[in-house]
Each structure stands twice: as C-alpha cells, then as structure tokens.
Motif scaffolding. Structure first.
Motif, short mmCIF file in Angstrom:
data_model
loop_
_atom_site.label_atom_id
_atom_site.label_comp_id
_atom_site.label_asym_id
_atom_site.label_seq_id
_atom_site.Cartn_x
_atom_site.Cartn_y
_atom_site.Cartn_z
N SER A 514 6.86 14.25 -11.43
CA SER A 514 7.31 13.01 -10.78
C SER A 514 6.09 12.15 -10.50
CB SER A 514 8.07 13.33 -9.49
OG SER A 514 8.54 12.15 -8.87
N ILE A 515 6.29 10.82 -10.51
CA ILE A 515 5.21 9.89 -10.22
C ILE A 515 5.67 8.91 -9.15
CG2 ILE A 515 4.07 10.04 -12.45
CD1 ILE A 515 5.58 7.54 -13.32
N ALA A 516 4.69 8.34 -8.45
CA ALA A 516 4.97 7.34 -7.42
C ALA A 516 3.86 6.30 -7.44
CB ALA A 516 5.07 7.99 -6.04
N LEU A 517 4.21 5.10 -7.00
CA LEU A 517 3.27 3.98 -7.02
C LEU A 517 3.46 3.15 -5.76
CD1 LEU A 517 1.27 2.06 -8.53
CD2 LEU A 517 3.28 0.98 -9.57
N SER A 518 2.38 2.99 -4.99
CA SER A 518 2.41 2.10 -3.84
C SER A 518 1.45 0.96 -4.10
CB SER A 518 2.02 2.86 -2.56
OG SER A 518 0.62 3.13 -2.57
N ILE A 522 -1.72 5.68 -6.60
CA ILE A 522 -0.86 6.25 -7.64
C ILE A 522 -0.82 7.76 -7.42
CG2 ILE A 522 -0.75 6.80 -10.11
CD1 ILE A 522 -1.89 3.96 -10.58
N VAL A 523 0.39 8.34 -7.46
CA VAL A 523 0.57 9.76 -7.19
C VAL A 523 1.28 10.39 -8.38
CG1 VAL A 523 1.55 11.49 -5.64
CG2 VAL A 523 0.73 9.29 -4.72
N ALA A 524 0.78 11.54 -8.82
CA ALA A 524 1.41 12.30 -9.89
C ALA A 524 1.55 13.75 -9.47
CB ALA A 524 0.60 12.20 -11.19
N CYS A 525 2.79 14.25 -9.42
CA CYS A 525 3.04 15.66 -9.13
C CYS A 525 3.24 16.38 -10.46
CB CYS A 525 4.30 15.81 -8.27
SG CYS A 525 4.25 14.91 -6.72
N THR A 526 2.58 17.52 -10.64
CA THR A 526 2.56 18.16 -11.94
C THR A 526 3.20 19.54 -11.91
OG1 THR A 526 0.44 19.33 -11.80
CG2 THR A 526 0.37 16.97 -12.31
N SER A 527 3.40 20.09 -13.11
CA SER A 527 4.04 21.39 -13.27
C SER A 527 3.21 22.53 -12.72
CB SER A 527 4.34 21.63 -14.75
OG SER A 527 3.14 21.53 -15.51
N THR A 555 7.59 10.00 -3.63
CA THR A 555 7.67 8.55 -3.51
C THR A 555 6.58 8.12 -2.53
OG1 THR A 555 9.16 6.67 -3.05
CG2 THR A 555 9.33 8.58 -1.59
N SER A 556 6.20 6.85 -2.56
CA SER A 556 5.09 6.41 -1.72
C SER A 556 5.32 4.99 -1.20
CB SER A 556 3.76 6.48 -2.47
OG SER A 556 3.78 5.63 -3.60
N TRP A 557 4.59 4.65 -0.14
CA TRP A 557 4.63 3.33 0.48
C TRP A 557 3.32 3.12 1.22
CZ3 TRP A 557 4.77 2.07 5.84
CH2 TRP A 557 5.04 0.72 6.12
N ARG A 558 2.65 2.01 0.88
CA ARG A 558 1.33 1.72 1.46
C ARG A 558 0.42 2.95 1.32
NH1 ARG A 558 2.68 -1.84 6.94
NH2 ARG A 558 3.71 -3.58 5.87
N ASP A 559 -0.05 3.51 2.46
CA ASP A 559 -0.97 4.65 2.40
C ASP A 559 -0.25 5.99 2.47
OD1 ASP A 559 -3.02 2.80 2.37
OD2 ASP A 559 -3.34 2.89 4.54
N ASP A 612 10.79 -1.82 4.81
CA ASP A 612 9.93 -1.79 6.00
C ASP A 612 9.32 -0.41 6.22
OD1 ASP A 612 12.33 -0.64 6.57
OD2 ASP A 612 12.80 -1.90 8.30
N GLY A 613 9.34 0.44 5.17
CA GLY A 613 8.55 1.66 5.18
C GLY A 613 9.17 2.87 5.81
N ASN A 614 10.49 3.04 5.75
CA ASN A 614 11.12 4.22 6.29
C ASN A 614 11.64 5.11 5.16
OD1 ASN A 614 10.99 3.65 9.20
ND2 ASN A 614 12.29 1.91 8.68
N PRO A 615 11.33 6.42 5.18
CA PRO A 615 11.79 7.32 4.12
C PRO A 615 13.32 7.41 4.09
CG PRO A 615 10.04 8.33 5.42
CD PRO A 615 10.48 7.11 6.16
N MET A 616 13.86 7.33 2.89
CA MET A 616 15.32 7.38 2.70
C MET A 616 15.64 8.37 1.59
SD MET A 616 17.00 4.74 4.39
CE MET A 616 16.57 3.26 5.32
#
Length: 815
Positions: A514-518, A522-527, A555-559, A612-616
């Motif tokens: 999975s990847i995420a972008l704020s 940039i975040v990449a989770c690997t096998s 998933t990501s948001w700001r920092d 507004d930066g709340n995890p859902m």
C-alpha cells in the motif's frame, strides 16, 4: 502474393467489412438490406442475415466477439448476436440518416452519429442509459474509440475532429483538432475517420493532399506523415493488430501497405472499384477490403515472409514514438497476466480437481459458498492465498489443517480489475485508471478542476497497480516483473512551470502492499513488513518494520501516517485489524497498535483522513467511523458518524443500493452510489453523491414520526455536533490552527447549546421529565445559554427547575 478471393456480397454501393476481435468471423454490410457472416478460413458460403425489407442502406459496422452493430440510412442503430446471427435489437433511432457506429473495446458502450448533429453513446446492457455529445455544430461522419475506450474521436463534415472524454457521466470535450481533415458532404465516400494506433498515443487521418497524417495525443499536432502514396482521395485506413503496418485505400481502388516505423511503402495493389472499408485479421496475414461495387476482397498473405515476422511481434510504437515496454512483452508475462485475471466462466472437471490436488492441496478450492476465499484481489490474484506479498494463506486447507483468518492488503481508493481496466484511485481531487492492453497498460489521470490542473495520459510498460493523488502530485507504484524490481514513481502536477518527478526501485523480492501521499511525505508499506518513508523530492527519510504484520494498508495527512496491520488472533480464529498513527516529522507514535473497531463479519472498504485531518474508515456493513481523540495516546475511540443502511432514501426498502466511499469533506460523506448488486464503480465514471452525517443514536424516524416526535432528531443532532466539536477542539489545540478553524469551534459550541435549548423546550412540556430537563441544562456550555434556559423553564411554569438552573448559572460564573 496470392490472388485475392472475390466475394460478390452486396449490390453496388459502399461495402463495410470488419473482423471480430478473436478473428473467427468476418462480417460485411452493404446496400442490399442484408448482412454476411463469413467464417474465417472456411470455404463455405457465408451465413446471410436478412434485414427488414424497408430497411435503409447500411452505413457503418462495428463488432466485438459477442455482438455486431450496424447503422443505416433510415436512422436505425441495431445489434445482432455474433454467434447465432440473430437476436436483433434496436439500440437507438435518429430522425435523419445514421452515418457510423463504434463499440468500445469492452463492449459496454456503443457510439452512433448521423445527420441529426448530436452523437449518442448508449449502454449496450441498458439502452436507457446513454450520453449525448452536443459540442459540434455540424453532422458527425465518423466515430472511433481509442484502445482504452475512454476517448471518442468524432470527425465532423466541417473538417474538425472533436475529442471527447467519456470517463464522466457528463462527457467532456477535451480538444478540437482543426486543419487535419477536409470538409466533406455527409454522403461522401472520402474517409475523415481518425484511426487510433493500437498503443493509443496517436491516430491517423487522410488529408486534402492525399497524404496521411499522424496526430499525436500529446499536443494534437502532426507527428509524422505517410506521404506520396496516393493520387486520389483516401477512403479507408486500418492499422494491423500490433500497429506495425498501416493499410490505406483510395477512391480508384488502390491499396497501399506502409511500414509504420519509417512510413515506407512496402506494397501497392489495385482492386476493381473504390475502396470503402479495410479490416486486418487480428492474427493471420490476411486483409479484407470492401468496395463501392458491393464486392469483398479477402487478400491472403498481403505481407511477404520478411514483413510477416514483424506482423507477429508484440505491440509496435506509433510513428514518431519510442517503443512501448519491449522488455515486458514476453510470452511468460502475458501468460502471467492472463492467469491473474478472474475467469468466472471456466469449469473444473473432477479430473482437473484431482490433478490440481496432486500439485497443490489448496488450489482446488472454489468460492462456492460465497466465503470470499475464491475471489481475486486487486492484483488479479486469488485473495485467499498465494499472494506474493509474504502474506500467510487464509484458505481452508485440506486434511484439517488450519491457519488464521487475516485481513487482506488493500489500496485506498482503488477498485479490482473488471475486464481489462481498473480504477487506481478515486478522490475529490481527481481520478486515475489503467487499461490492460495485453502487452502494456495505459494510465489516464483526470482532475475535477481543469483550470488548476492538467490531465495527463501515458503508456505504462511497468504495469502500475497502485496510485494516489493529492493537491501537489501523483504517486504510482508497480509490482516486480521478471527481472525488474518494484518501483515507486512520483510526479508533480503539471501547471505552466517546471514539473518535478523521480523514481526509486525497491530491493529485489520486495513488493509494495500500500502507498500513501501527503503534502509532506510519501509512504510505502511493503511485503517484508517495512514502512519506507520518503520526502516529496525522493529523499529517504525513514525505514522501519511494522510490529503487526502482514501490513494491510496505509494513509497519510500532513506529517501523520496511519498504518493498518494484522494483530493478535482472537478466539474465533480471526486476526484483529490494528492501526498505528505516527507523526513522522517529530518521530512520535501517537497511537500504537490499537484495534480498528469493525464487526466480525465486516471488512474494510476504505480508509482516509478527512479534509480537516481526522482518520476515517468505511466498512462493508455501510458504516463510516471517525477516530475521536486520536491525538491523545490511549484515548482514541471509533465513533460511527454515518450508517448508510439508515439513510432516508433506504428506509422501508425504497432503494437497493450500496455506496463506494471516496472521501469526507466539509462534514459530508462523498461516495459513488452503486445500484443493484454492483460492488465497484465502473466506466464511465459515475457522479459523486454527498450525504450529511447522521450518528445512529436511534432508529431514524420517517417524516410523520419526526413531526410527532421531534426529540429524536434533536438528540441525534446533539450527539453528532458533540463529536464534531471535539474533533475541531483537538485540531485547534494540537496544530497551528488558522483563524477560521478557531471560529469553527465557537460556532459548533453555539450550535450545541441551541440544540439543547430546543430539547429543553420540548421536554418542559411534560411535568414528569423535570430530571431529564435538568440533565439537558447540565450539558450547556455558556452562561448566556443558561439564562435563556431559565426563561424557557419559567415560560412552562417550571419554577423549581428555573431555580436549579439559576444555581447552575451562578456556579458556572464562579468557575
């Protein structure tokens, strides 16, 4: 070259020919109110499909492996079954003559045009679903879909080619190509058709000077010319299946075959009558021509043995472009991709099962009870096991063996493969999708704000299978191929300045889960269980291994980054879904391996941060959950902010539908409504719908109940606003809040007190509810509101209650 086989198929007039994509059949249509179905390679006479006696002359033909589509001068657009040459169906009707028909590669949509000016795009499964294209002022003569089926080129009689994007419910006019084709009459035999190259990066058109222009999709300008071959009007064009050759015909019966790479003529032949249609066989060295004399020429071996070798190669690049992923075009890779696609129609015999049991005791399982272990994941592989992600199998093992039921990896915002395409990402910024072209993919990214961002499209030999978009850029990742490691690709959005991009390759054997972008990381989770974090400019910031594995998503948001993984196994054999939230910049773990509160039988459908930066998270039972107090270690709670099963539109079984989650913004849930049994959105992209939050406090009342018992609605409003104000207060306390964010807290507190006052006024009517009234007053947040509460109590002669409220007001002032 052997002599052509001549078939006198139709009466004098334009004749139209097409092979089915699988090459089994050749269909022809002409002016004698009948169709011909030839079986490829058979010497037998063709099957005849008789049309109605008063049927107008046929004007266009298009086919896929299941259905034949025909347009005619009497304005009809019809379909027939390819297999039975029957099952007639009227798709649509024009008041004036229809001029052409084209079907998308997946067969879901048919476009038709005529003298009525407008172009219709009709759903082949439900003709009530259709789109109308209206940006042109003159009739459209020719229609062609690009290989992805997302673009439609419409050639108008006024010499303009209109390029439409059909990825939205309301089609967009992307571009008008002018000066490339001549102006013609509606009944002219001159071809102004835009014939797309198989790699989708360009199309060719015949020009006024009898040259053939290659129009680039990048800037819609002329890229190359096939020049000097014809001395009369060009009436037909067709690419070979792999794009290595182009065949062109003219009004005097001359046919030229060109080599695409260098635009050289390799053969020139003459046939009786003007050429009106050309179709290459999808696999064999055979071309068929239709003429304006009703004859059909089936030409075997139009290419010499030397050139036939090129015909059998993989996809060749469009003229003027670099090759498309030659390293990836191998038989093994094609077979691998073919295996990765679900095929629900395949049958398994007893012998097959026994043979498979000898090789792998688990592979014989089929999803015959709907448990899900037979389904494929978004990579096209079986979701129940066999993943190349280092994920333990969760299949039901033979001979009584057992393994835990784990949560499978998922990429937020993406859909599984359906046919030859899938959405890589859906959001409020835009959307990205990919189309499997067998030897490569094509990726398209479109934005809602066309003024701020520029759409883009590229040929993808790396087979990107995940993507994320935000306001700054786009992130893609590809799985490892044969001899090629997994790759991350970040690209800034193109404006009118300099665009930055970078790529990085992961270590061999490691795959991205999975990847995420704020707007910072940039975040990449690997096998391998690694969490790899990069800056937006490709600087590696951090690498660590997640405690709970296998990783499910991120998933990501700001920092901040939120990572989901498989936690401890519960008594029922199911792994808990856990989450960790970390502030990357500060290196601080806010929540560590806490549990995501989803029911046992539900699955995760999407996760994201709100605007507004709340995890859902959104779960398969239709509930949207927000993580309250997530910035306080050990205090986080998952709160249901919306239960879609209790929407007003679904009360009493009004609508059978589900919802594909996209985002949360401005206190609204944005989603795509899926009708009936649909599980995922498909093409063209449906419109987004929005729903207001509603906390499931009690069974939602209908309109009559709400009038008789308004207190239930107020109670829900109070709980919902209390959750939202706590989220807003956390944001202000823990970030450098802007002024409007601080004002939002004040506004919400006022709103809560207003709701409580309304509740108090209703409860004061009942003398037996004095204790409840006092509880309601105790929830009020401002002394001014308590003063108004005293007035409400006095109004309903609740003087004892008024005295107690006065005591509470005095105590609040002292505090």
């Amino acid at each position: 070259m052997p002599d052509a086989q001549i078939r006198f198929a139709h009466s004098d007039g334009p004749t139209f020919v097409t092979y089915t994509p699988d090459g089994k059949y050749l269909f022809t249509a002409g002016q004698n109110r009948s169709l011909r179905k030839f079986t490829h390679g058979s010497p037998d006479e063709p099957d005849i499909i008789d049309q109605e006696p008063d049927h107008g002359f046929n004007t266009g033909i298009s086919a896929n492996n299941e259905t034949l589509f025909i347009s005619s001068e009497d304005g009809l657009v019809e379909s027939y079954s390819v297999r039975t040459a029957s099952n007639y169906k009227l798709l649509t009707r024009f008041s004036l003559a229809a001029r052409d028909v084209a079907v998308t590669p997946d067969g879901h949509w048919v476009a038709a045009c005529g003298d009525d000016i407008n172009v219709k795009v009709i759903n082949t499964h439900d003709t009530t679903k259709h789109m109308i294209l209206r940006h042109h002022s003159k009739p459209i003569k020719h229609l062609t879909f690009d290989p992805s089926g997302s673009l439609l080129a419409c050639s108008s009689v006024d010499g303009i080619i209109y390029i439409y994007s059909l990825t939205t419910e309301t089609p967009d006019l992307l571009h008008k190509v002018t000066g490339a084709i001549p102006e013609i009459d509606v009944d002219s035999e001159i071809s102004t058709r835009a014939v797309w190259h198989p790699d989708g990066r360009a199309f060719v058109v015949g020009q006024n000077n009898m040259d053939i222009a290659v129009i680039s999709r990048q800037d819609w300008g002329v890229k190359k010319l096939f020049a000097g071959g014809h001395s009369s009007d060009i009436t037909a064009l067709a690419w070979s299946k792999n794009g290595g050759f182009l065949a062109s015909g003219d009004s005097k019966g001359n046919v030229i075959i060109w080599e695409s790479k260098n635009q050289n003529i390799i053969s020139k032949n003459h046939y009786e009558g003007g050429i009106t249609s050309i179709s290459w066989h999808p696999a064999d060295n055979v071309i068929t021509y239709g003429t304006n004399q009703g004859t059909v020429y089936i030409q075997p071996e139009p290419l010499s043995s030397d050139h036939e070798k090129t015909l059998k190669l993989h996809l060749q690049p469009a003229p003027g472009f670099l090759p498309v992923g030659a390293d990836f075009v191998r038989l093994e890779r094609r077979n691998e991709r073919k295996e990765a696609r679900p095929n629900r129609q395949e049958k398994t015999s007893v012998d097959d099962i026994l043979a498979q049991l000898e090789g792998d005791e688990d592979d014989w399982l089929e999803d015959d009870d709907g448990a899900g272990y037979g389904e494929r994941n978004e990579n096209g592989k079986r979701a129940a096991g066999g993943l190349s992600l280092g994920v333990p199998s969760i299949k039901r093992h033979a001979y009584g063996s057992w393994s835990p039921d784990i949560h499978e990896p998922m990429q937020p915002g993406s859909t599984p493969w359906r046919g030859d395409r899938k959405y890589l990402f859906l959001s409020l910024i835009g959307f990205a999708w990919t189309v499997d072209q067998k030897t490569h993919n094509t990726v398209t990214v479109e934005f809602y704000d066309q003024e701020q961002y520029r759409n883009f499209h590229f040929t993808d030999p790396l087979l990107y299978d995940k993507a994320v978009l935000n306001e700054n850029g786009s992130l893609f990742c590809s799985p490892p191929g044969r001899g090629n490691p997994a790759l991350l690709f970040y690209r800034e959005h193109e404006t009118w300045g300099i665009r930055h991009e970078w790529k990085t390759r992961l270590p061999d054997g490691e795959e991205v889960v999975s990847i995420a972008l704020s707007n910072a990381y940039i975040v990449a989770c690997t096998s391998n269980g690694y969490i790899r974090i990069y800056s937006l400019y490709g600087v590696p910031v951090k690498v660590y291994r997640q405690k709970h594995a296998p990783v499910v998503s991120c998933t990501s948001w700001r920092d901040y980054v939120m990572i989901l993984g498989n936690g401890p196994v519960t008594a029922d054999g199911r792994a808990q879904l856990t989450y960790t939230i970390e502030n990357i910049r500060r290196g601080e773990v806010i929540q560590s391996n806490d549990v995501v509160a989803i029911p046992d039988k539900a699955t995760l459908k999407n996760l994201f941060f709100s605007d507004d930066g709340n995890p859902m998270v959104y779960t398969s039972d239709g509930v949207l959950l927000v993580l309250q107090h997530w910035r306080s270690p050990g205090q986080a709670q998952w709160v249901p902010i919306l239960d879609t099963a209790h929407l007003d539109r679904r009360i009493g079984g009004k609508k059978e539908e589900s919802y594909w989650p996209v985002a949360v913004a401005q206190d609204k849930f944005s989603c795509i409504i899926l009708k009936g049994g649909e599980k995922y959105p498909y093409f063209p992209r449906p419109l987004l719908s929005e729903f207001e939050f509603r906390v499931p406090v009690s069974n939602p009342p209908d309109e009559d109940q709400a009038k008789n018992d308004p207190i239930a609605k107020l109670e829900e409003s109070y709980v919902r606003e209390s959750v939202l104000v706590s989220l807003a207060e956390d944001l202000v306390e823990n970030t450098r809040a802007e002024e409007h964010e601080k004002m939002d807290v004040v506004r919400r507190n006022v709103s809560i007190d207003k709701i409580l006052l309304q509740m108090l006024a209703l409860e004061c009517k009942d003398e037996e509810k004095q204790s409840k009234c006092l509880e309601i007053v105790g929830l009020m947040r401002q002394t001014r509101t308590l003063e108004m509460a005293i007035k409400v109590a006095v109004k309903y002669d609740r003087h004892a209650l008024a005295e107690k409220i006065e005591e509470m007001r005095n105590q609040m002032e002292e505090d």
